[in-house]
Enzyme design. Structure first.
Site, PDB file in Angstrom:
ATOM      1  N   ASP A  65       0.870  -1.244  -0.065  1.00  0.00           N
ATOM      2  CA  ASP A  65       0.041  -0.062   0.063  1.00  0.00           C
ATOM      3  C   ASP A  65       1.187   1.252  -0.098  1.00  0.00           C
ATOM      4  O   ASP A  65       2.040   1.308   0.207  1.00  0.00           O
ATOM      5  CB  ASP A  65      -0.925  -0.101   1.139  1.00  0.00           C
ATOM      6  CG  ASP A  65      -0.451   0.032   2.586  1.00  0.00           C
ATOM      7  OD1 ASP A  65       0.724  -0.248   2.607  1.00  0.00           O
ATOM      8  OD2 ASP A  65      -0.955   0.511   3.318  1.00  0.00           O
ATOM      9  N   PHE A  78       6.780   2.166  -4.059  1.00  0.00           N
ATOM     10  CA  PHE A  78       7.974   2.283  -3.799  1.00  0.00           C
ATOM     11  C   PHE A  78       8.736   3.607  -4.247  1.00  0.00           C
ATOM     12  O   PHE A  78       9.727   4.085  -3.711  1.00  0.00           O
ATOM     13  CB  PHE A  78       8.922   1.065  -4.502  1.00  0.00           C
ATOM     14  CG  PHE A  78       8.770  -0.357  -3.906  1.00  0.00           C
ATOM     15  CD1 PHE A  78       9.125  -0.435  -2.646  1.00  0.00           C
ATOM     16  CD2 PHE A  78       8.046  -1.102  -4.536  1.00  0.00           C
ATOM     17  CE1 PHE A  78       8.716  -1.756  -2.088  1.00  0.00           C
ATOM     18  CE2 PHE A  78       7.726  -2.402  -4.171  1.00  0.00           C
ATOM     19  CZ  PHE A  78       8.109  -2.664  -2.883  1.00  0.00           C
ATOM     20  N   HIS A 187      10.562  -9.149   1.035  1.00  0.00           N
ATOM     21  CA  HIS A 187      10.376  -7.802   0.772  1.00  0.00           C
ATOM     22  C   HIS A 187      11.609  -6.962   1.115  1.00  0.00           C
ATOM     23  O   HIS A 187      12.553  -7.526   1.946  1.00  0.00           O
ATOM     24  CB  HIS A 187       9.387  -7.375   1.826  1.00  0.00           C
ATOM     25  CG  HIS A 187       8.704  -5.877   1.521  1.00  0.00           C
ATOM     26  ND1 HIS A 187       9.292  -4.684   1.788  1.00  0.00           N
ATOM     27  CD2 HIS A 187       7.620  -5.631   0.905  1.00  0.00           C
ATOM     28  CE1 HIS A 187       8.678  -3.643   1.587  1.00  0.00           C
ATOM     29  NE2 HIS A 187       7.422  -4.478   0.903  1.00  0.00           N
TER      30      HIS A 187
END
Length: 223
Positions: A65, A78, A187
């Site tokens: 998000d 990002f 991640h």
């Protein structure tokens, strides 16, 4: 808000706009902007569906998000505007780029250079309440972005999907088109980057795949 979506995506998503969940979602989002501080700015929510156009997409980077601090989110996963501090996850992406492709560490976090080469920077949830990460999850955005992912999966032109982190990797079950390449890694956040994001070499692997299909590689180095 959907007026910022380009014509190709508008046509591809036309069925979604008429579904009851989407109307409920838009009511929720409109009310949220009226009553709370929400990011990104209202006119930037659908920026990822404005550029690149559907037929230009060669790479998809899937985020969770938007950034939830002031002035960071601008509609591309990002990425942050040039005058904003580089967030930790993006700083780690830049470190991997330096090792993988020799790219110098950039001085800013704006990734539109990637976007303009056909990289879709898509979050699974497109809005967030200020300073409340993942606060707009399960409001309907996931159904909408799943529809986007399904449309991309159905494209005949090769696409590389970079799935970083468990939420993104869960989308791999939707991706069954043999024309595409799916790359998974932890991640790039400081909490998980050591578990295999650093060293994944997704950027060079992406370019090798694109070139093998007769497509131009991405110039990943941010000036």
């Amino acid at each position: 808000m959907t007026h910022k979506i380009n014509s190709e995506w508008m046509a591809a998503l036309s069925n979604e706009f008429n579904k009851s969940y989407f109307k409920t979602l838009m009511d929720f989002v409109e009310n949220a902007y009226k009553t709370k501080e929400v990011f990104p700015p209202k006119d930037s929510v659908f920026n990822a569906l404005n550029r690149p156009s559907l037929k230009e997409i060669k790479v998809v980077i899937l985020g969770q998000d938007p950034y939830h601090n002031t002035n960071q989110a601008h509609g591309y996963a990002f990425s942050v505007p040039k005058n904003e501090k580089i967030p930790p996850s993006l700083a780690n992406i830049y470190k991997e780029l330096e090792v993988d492709l020799g790219c110098p560490i950039p001085t800013h976090g704006n990734l539109l250079k990637w976007v303009d080469q056909g990289v879709l920077l898509l979050n699974t949830v497109l809005t967030v309440e200020a300073h409340q990460a993942y606060s707009h999850r399960k409001k309907g955005w996931e159904q909408f972005t799943d529809a986007i992912i399904q449309i991309l999966n159905n494209q005949s032109s090769p696409i590389v999907f970079l799935l970083w982190g468990k939420p993104a990797q869960e989308k791999s079950k939707m991706l069954n088109n043999p024309n595409h390449l799916i790359l998974k890694a932890p991640h790039p956040s400081p909490l998980s980057v050591y578990r295999g994001f650093w060293g994944c070499r997704h950027f060079s692997k992406t370019n090798a795949f694109l070139e093998s299909k007769g497509l131009d590689p991405i110039d990943w180095c941010i000036c």
